[in-house]
Write a protein that holds these residues in place. Structure first.
Motif, PDB file in Angstrom:
ATOM      1  N   TRP A   5      26.883  39.041  37.370  1.00 40.19           N
ATOM      2  CA  TRP A   5      28.078  39.873  37.150  1.00 40.19           C
ATOM      3  C   TRP A   5      28.133  41.008  38.171  1.00 40.19           C
ATOM      4  O   TRP A   5      29.187  41.307  38.723  1.00 40.19           O
ATOM      5  CB  TRP A   5      28.082  40.430  35.732  1.00 40.19           C
ATOM      6  N   GLN A   6      27.010  41.611  38.455  1.00 37.38           N
ATOM      7  CA  GLN A   6      26.961  42.673  39.463  1.00 37.38           C
ATOM      8  C   GLN A   6      27.337  42.140  40.837  1.00 37.38           C
ATOM      9  O   GLN A   6      28.056  42.792  41.602  1.00 37.38           O
ATOM     10  CB  GLN A   6      25.560  43.298  39.507  1.00 37.38           C
ATOM     11  N   GLN A   7      26.870  40.928  41.131  1.00 29.73           N
ATOM     12  CA  GLN A   7      27.211  40.328  42.420  1.00 29.73           C
ATOM     13  C   GLN A   7      28.703  40.020  42.493  1.00 29.73           C
ATOM     14  O   GLN A   7      29.340  40.225  43.533  1.00 29.73           O
ATOM     15  CB  GLN A   7      26.402  39.057  42.647  1.00 29.73           C
ATOM     16  N   ALA A   8      29.260  39.532  41.393  1.00 29.98           N
ATOM     17  CA  ALA A   8      30.691  39.212  41.359  1.00 29.98           C
ATOM     18  C   ALA A   8      31.535  40.468  41.560  1.00 29.98           C
ATOM     19  O   ALA A   8      32.462  40.486  42.382  1.00 29.98           O
ATOM     20  CB  ALA A   8      31.051  38.535  40.039  1.00 29.98           C
ATOM     21  N   THR A   9      31.225  41.524  40.814  1.00 33.05           N
ATOM     22  CA  THR A   9      32.011  42.757  40.951  1.00 33.05           C
ATOM     23  C   THR A   9      31.823  43.370  42.332  1.00 33.05           C
ATOM     24  O   THR A   9      32.756  43.961  42.896  1.00 33.05           O
ATOM     25  CB  THR A   9      31.642  43.770  39.858  1.00 33.05           C
ATOM     26  N   GLY A  10      30.635  43.201  42.904  1.00 38.11           N
ATOM     27  CA  GLY A  10      30.411  43.680  44.265  1.00 38.11           C
ATOM     28  C   GLY A  10      31.263  42.940  45.268  1.00 38.11           C
ATOM     29  O   GLY A  10      31.793  43.539  46.218  1.00 38.11           O
ATOM     30  N   ALA A  11      31.419  41.636  45.074  1.00 40.63           N
ATOM     31  CA  ALA A  11      32.269  40.843  45.966  1.00 40.63           C
ATOM     32  C   ALA A  11      33.722  41.291  45.870  1.00 40.63           C
ATOM     33  O   ALA A  11      34.413  41.411  46.889  1.00 40.63           O
ATOM     34  CB  ALA A  11      32.144  39.363  45.631  1.00 40.63           C
ATOM     35  N   TRP A  12      34.182  41.565  44.654  1.00 39.79           N
ATOM     36  CA  TRP A  12      35.571  42.012  44.477  1.00 39.79           C
ATOM     37  C   TRP A  12      35.794  43.378  45.114  1.00 39.79           C
ATOM     38  O   TRP A  12      36.845  43.635  45.704  1.00 39.79           O
ATOM     39  CB  TRP A  12      35.938  42.028  42.995  1.00 39.79           C
TER      40      TRP A  12
END
Length: 200
Positions: A5-12
């Protein structure tokens, strides 16, 4: 909070920051030059690329067609096997390639030159073969791709699509593009249903 989830929000967040940076990276004269190329093309606008860039090229060609520009996607492989023959001197070819040296694209350059076809490139490498052959070079100014290896065309493709989506929006505004115009070229799907309902 999970690592994914942290990686996903970082990508966004990366995408958001990169999109915000476009107005600092592209200047008004370069933007006007791009718009002049799209407006001034008297023949076909032909968009090509390979891999992820090829998929983006399909979308860009589709959007240009939706706003009544004579645009078409060209497979670089098919172009090298005879499809270059449909190009004329009043056409415009747009090549998408982050590195700008893909063999599938560079082998098309002599044919474009021989047919006197104008080339516009979207690349991050101003010293690349396609950039040197182009009369206009657009870069996205991408700083980092979203994947952990910083190798896959992720952020850079989002930026390229955003540039041409904005160009299509400008073309719509300039031409007086209406709901009736859109219905005439897009009668299918929910778009067509919605537009027909509004016109009744």
């Amino acid at each position: 909070m999970s690592d994914s989830w942290q990686q996903a929000t970082g990508a966004w967040r990366l995408y958001s920051e990169a999109l915000s940076g476009l107005e600092r990276h592209l200047n008004a004269p370069l933007w006007q030059a791009l718009m002049a190329e799209l407006r001034g093309c008297k023949g076909k606008i032909v968009v090509t690329g390979v891999g992820t860039s090829g998929i983006a090229a399909r979308k860009i060609a589709h959007m240009l067609a939706c706003v009544e520009r004579p645009a078409i996607y060209l497979s670089a492989t098919d172009a090298a096997h005879g499809d270059l023959g449909f190009l004329r001197a009043d056409d415009l070819v747009i090549m998408l390639s982050r590195g700008g040296n893909s063999d599938e694209l560079t082998r098309l350059l002599p044919g474009l030159t021989a047919r006197n076809v104008a080339l516009l490139s979207v690349t991050e490498n101003p010293d690349s073969a396609i950039a040197k052959a182009s009369r206009l070079v657009i870069s996205t100014g991408v700083q980092r791709e979203a994947d952990p290896l910083n190798m896959l065309a992720t952020t850079s493709i989002i930026l390229a699509l955003a540039i041409f989506d904005a160009a299509c929006a400008c073309l719509m505004s300039e031409s007086g593009y209406s709901k009736e115009t859109l219905l005439s070229v897009h009668p299918g799907g929910d778009v067509g249903l919605t537009l027909r309902a509004r016109s009744e």
